[in-house]
Design a protein around this motif. Sequence first.
Motif, mmCIF file in Angstrom:
data_model
loop_
_atom_site.group_PDB
_atom_site.id
_atom_site.type_symbol
_atom_site.label_atom_id
_atom_site.label_comp_id
_atom_site.label_asym_id
_atom_site.label_seq_id
_atom_site.Cartn_x
_atom_site.Cartn_y
_atom_site.Cartn_z
ATOM 1 N N LEU A 1 -4.417 6.332 2.305
ATOM 2 C CA LEU A 1 -3.891 5.503 1.225
ATOM 3 C C LEU A 1 -4.074 6.186 -0.130
ATOM 4 N N VAL A 2 -3.087 6.015 -0.975
ATOM 5 C CA VAL A 2 -3.141 6.550 -2.330
ATOM 6 C C VAL A 2 -3.942 5.579 -3.189
ATOM 7 N N ARG A 3 -4.759 6.132 -4.078
ATOM 8 C CA ARG A 3 -5.526 5.275 -4.987
ATOM 9 C C ARG A 3 -4.614 4.781 -6.108
ATOM 10 N N GLU B 1 -0.521 14.384 -6.376
ATOM 11 C CA GLU B 1 -1.953 14.706 -6.441
ATOM 12 C C GLU B 1 -2.691 14.130 -5.236
ATOM 13 N N ALA B 2 -2.292 12.928 -4.846
ATOM 14 C CA ALA B 2 -2.941 12.282 -3.706
ATOM 15 C C ALA B 2 -2.772 13.117 -2.444
ATOM 16 N N ALA B 3 -1.591 13.695 -2.262
ATOM 17 C CA ALA B 3 -1.341 14.490 -1.057
ATOM 18 C C ALA B 3 -2.313 15.663 -0.989
ATOM 19 N N GLY C 1 0.868 -1.169 0.000
ATOM 20 C CA GLY C 1 0.000 0.000 0.000
ATOM 21 C C GLY C 1 0.898 1.209 0.000
ATOM 22 N N GLN C 2 0.425 2.303 -0.604
ATOM 23 C CA GLN C 2 1.189 3.556 -0.601
ATOM 24 C C GLN C 2 0.315 4.605 0.065
ATOM 25 N N SER C 3 0.861 5.311 1.005
ATOM 26 C CA SER C 3 0.073 6.394 1.606
ATOM 27 C C SER C 3 0.842 7.704 1.545
ATOM 28 N N VAL C 4 0.143 8.772 1.865
ATOM 29 C CA VAL C 4 0.800 10.068 2.032
ATOM 30 C C VAL C 4 0.375 10.623 3.390
ATOM 31 N N ASP C 5 1.264 11.384 3.997
ATOM 32 C CA ASP C 5 0.970 12.067 5.250
ATOM 33 C C ASP C 5 1.456 13.500 5.138
#
Lengths: 235, 235
Positions: A54-56, A63-65, A17-21
């Motif tokens: 989580l990033v889609r 863009e996700a951030a 999974g990839q996330s951003v914070d």
Amino acid sequence: MSFKAERQRLSAFFQFGQSVDCVVFGYDGSELQILVIERGAEPFFGYEALPGDLVRMDEDIDEAATRILHDLTGLNNVFLDQLKTFGSVQRHPLGRVVTTAFYSLINQTKYNPRPASWAVKARWKSLGELHEMAFDHREILQTALDALQRQVRQHPIGFELLPEEFTLAQLQGLYEAVLNTQFDKANFRKKILSMEVLKALDKTQKAVRHRPARLYKFDPQRYHSLAKQGFLFEV
Amino acid sequence: MSFKAERQRLSAFFQFGQSVDCVVFGYDGSELQILVIERGAEPFFGYEALPGDLVRMDEDIDEAATRILHDLTGLNNVFLDQLKTFGSVQRHPLGRVVTTAFYSLINQTKYNPRPASWAVKARWKSLGELHEMAFDHREILQTALDALQRQVRQHPIGFELLPEEFTLAQLQGLYEAVLNTQFDKANFRKKILSMEVLKALDKTQKAVRHRPARLYKFDPQRYHSLAKQGFLFEV
């Protein structure tokens, strides 16, 4: 081997999974603050956390951030800079999640956070007010703080945290809050003015009890040239 | 909801691959060089690439960078710093792969790259010698180069690329190669010596045709103090 077969062969690797914070710093006039949410979702339900998710599969991480910060806190048009990626094996209880942290410095008076999506609260807190944070968010915050402290000494970025027009006392207070130290007033003024990054305005503070102080703003050209080449703010 | 159910609910998000790519800079005495491999695997079979590969599910990304650089090029004990994470949706033909780029400055004479694993070649190339690179590796390289150019002006890190003992002409050559410019010899010497980061040795070059020049090395204490606080190398 075809791409499809190759992808198949490597499928065991495609389970991240990839996330951003997002670490968003503000300054309330006396303290450095951080925008935090209270989580209304597992894991770490009820904990304070940096706004992140989580990033889609179909969105760039940059863009996700922006999207996630807006989804959780309502903040729009925030310029986010990449800080660092945190990829310890055990950092997320739900699986292998690598997170890319972003950070931003904003003028608090221009933004009004409100909780949304699965965030129960979204608000500014000073470092001292923070509770135990979800995941490795305390480590991410500390990394952002270290970067901020390095950067305000080398680039005139700290000013992003102030209103457009400010007094030298406000600027000194900001630098003291960020660097967690105290400066001599006369020295601070002399040094900051010698950088010629400020424009003195023909205006003073309004509605203050003491003798109103002169207001300043940046010289944008000088500011950008210094921001690009770096300068040493040794007070 | 249990963690297991929650993980199940989010399974569509857990299909990322995570890779690392290493930008290793060296200096051959006249040009800035980059360690590149030739790929012997799809996709981009036969292309030049930064040494990089997919991260395993059970390794930290920092560990993965060290392991993968060694796997592909034989290099050991290379200190890698995180540069930036690249996460465009379409950057990898086999699926959604986010890559974290690392970079390093090394003294070329201390390391001898050799291709291994699926790398067909592993060698130093100057920027001008590079062919079309795999994936977005040209963009990653450019980002690393921009960071290097900023950093050598603010921190004494460029010295990592030199042998332990060097002449001022070598140091000037390195700065000229990294910053892609020419400096006036007298000015360069005056400025660099005024930083007091160098220790003049009671030694001169050996086996040169011209009059042998004096050798220098760092003053490690001064070096570390400057590396930490930042300095401005304005030549």
